[in-house]
Design a protein around this motif. Structure first.
Motif, mmCIF file in Angstrom:
data_model
loop_
_atom_site.group_PDB
_atom_site.id
_atom_site.type_symbol
_atom_site.label_atom_id
_atom_site.label_comp_id
_atom_site.label_asym_id
_atom_site.label_seq_id
_atom_site.Cartn_x
_atom_site.Cartn_y
_atom_site.Cartn_z
ATOM 1 N N ILE A 182 -16.925 -90.745 119.181
ATOM 2 C CA ILE A 182 -17.646 -91.704 118.343
ATOM 3 C C ILE A 182 -16.950 -91.920 117.004
ATOM 4 O O ILE A 182 -16.905 -93.029 116.476
ATOM 5 N N GLY A 183 -16.398 -90.854 116.421
ATOM 6 C CA GLY A 183 -15.760 -91.016 115.116
ATOM 7 C C GLY A 183 -14.988 -89.784 114.702
ATOM 8 O O GLY A 183 -14.869 -88.814 115.459
ATOM 9 N N ASN A 191 -24.887 -91.376 114.899
ATOM 10 C CA ASN A 191 -24.613 -92.798 115.080
ATOM 11 C C ASN A 191 -24.960 -93.209 116.506
ATOM 12 O O ASN A 191 -24.078 -93.511 117.311
ATOM 13 N N LYS A 194 -23.414 -96.645 117.893
ATOM 14 C CA LYS A 194 -22.035 -96.611 118.383
ATOM 15 C C LYS A 194 -21.973 -95.884 119.728
ATOM 16 O O LYS A 194 -21.252 -96.311 120.650
ATOM 17 N N GLU A 197 -23.031 -98.202 122.494
ATOM 18 C CA GLU A 197 -21.983 -99.170 122.839
ATOM 19 C C GLU A 197 -20.926 -98.536 123.739
ATOM 20 O O GLU A 197 -20.495 -99.128 124.738
ATOM 21 N N SER A 217 -26.501 -88.555 117.984
ATOM 22 C CA SER A 217 -25.935 -89.764 118.579
ATOM 23 C C SER A 217 -26.182 -89.825 120.079
ATOM 24 O O SER A 217 -26.167 -90.901 120.676
#
Length: 330
Positions: A182-183, A191, A194, A197, A217
């Protein structure tokens, strides 16, 4: 002889009284908070059980940023709390600092190692538990494609993904495993948009079972699986209840037990610093089967996964730890 025995018992009673007086357990949660339905909530379950079993209050701190983590640890230590359980790898630096300032305070750090004489570090063999749910994912998949979505792109989270991939390919060498992160910062654990998605993208590519190791998340992954009528796998806590019929299982990480046991050992005067590693053999990780997912897991699937579990414990199956060499070569 009677006088000697009495003196010995009296001495032990005095020591026990001092220990009881000094026993002021506490916990500092990760920034996601104790109701994240995942990592922190598992620790909170340990808090609830300990308080119920021993009628002892556990001081709780819920920081909202990095600065508050160290502030919370120092404040608790200054007020005499001990042992203090720090929940999460991101607290490692703060624990190291607080442990130096308060050498008489006992700190227990979950998910990372800090080498200090008053720190107990508890880490898990996440790759072993992830291997089990990867195997189940491959057994359940009808497309031969499964997916992993991690939170922050760090070796610890890659460790989950690598274990998952190994388990899936152990069952089906031809299975395709999609992996997305995710990041690159701590915000990736909070999140869900995200994550949703990424989950939809993997589903569009054919994945029909998705494993999330992404903290809060993960809810975005589970929702995508539910919306698209696919399956999802939870993490840390038993998350099977979130979407019954969608949640195939959860890779349970017994953070609740780790926290509970550190307070219990201190209460009994047996707390010790050092590193503790919890895997399948130690009941530190596992897969979850309950009334919420019972209908999704056939008797044959259950038998196969439990046999794999037994083989890992017995050393017949070796699961590569990504963090041993920062690679998923196996």
């Amino acid at each position: 002889m009677k006088n000697v025995l009495f003196a010995t018992v009296l001495g032990l009673t005095t020591v026990a009284s001092v220990q009881a007086a000094d026993f002021k357990p506490a916990v500092v949660y990760d920034k996601a908070g104790k109701f994240d339905k995942s990592f922190n909530e598992a620790a909170f379950q340990g808090v609830q059980k300990f308080q119920k079993d021993f009628d002892v209050e556990i001081k709780e701190v819920e920081p909202t940023n990095e600065a508050q983590v160290e502030q919370g640890l120092v404040k608790l230590a200054r007020r005499g709390s001990s042992p203090i359980v720090a929940v999460g790898f991101s607290q490692a630096n703060a624990v190291a600092t607080a442990a130096e300032k308060y050498p008489e305070t006992q700190f227990t750090l979950i998910d990372m190692v800090v080498d200090k004489p008053n720190v107990r570090s508890i880490v898990f063999k996440e790759h072993e538990g992830s291997f089990l749910v990867g195997a189940l994912a491959a057994l359940k998949s009808e497309t031969g494609k499964v997916g992993f979505i991690g939170g922050m792109d760090i070796p610890l989270i890659r460790k989950f993904g690598c274990g998952f991939e190994q388990g899936a390919k152990h069952v089906n060498p031809d299975v395709q495993v999609f992996t997305n992160m995710i990041g690159s910062t701590g915000a990736a654990f909070n999140n869900p948009g995200k994550a949703n998605e990424l989950a939809k993208s993997q589903i569009d590519s054919g994945a029909d079972v998705l494993f999330a190791a992404a903290g809060s998340s993960g809810s975005g992954v589970y929702q995508a699986a539910k919306d698209r009528k696919k399956y999802a796998i939870g993490v840390d806590s038993n998350q099977n209840y979130i979407h019954p019929g969608t949640m195939l299982t959860s890779m349970v990480k017994r953070i609740d037990v780790a926290a509970y046991n550190t307070w219990k050992s201190a209460k009994d005067g047996q707390w010790a610093p050092g590193v503790e590693v919890l895997g399948l053999a130690e009941n530190g990780v596992d897969w979850a089967l309950d009334e919420n997912n019972r209908d999704l897991v056939s008797a044959d699937m259950e038998s196969k996964v439990n046999q794999i579990k037994a083989d890992i414990i017995a050393g017949k199956i070796s699961v590569h730890d990504y963090m041993s060499d920062n690679s998923c070569n196996y």
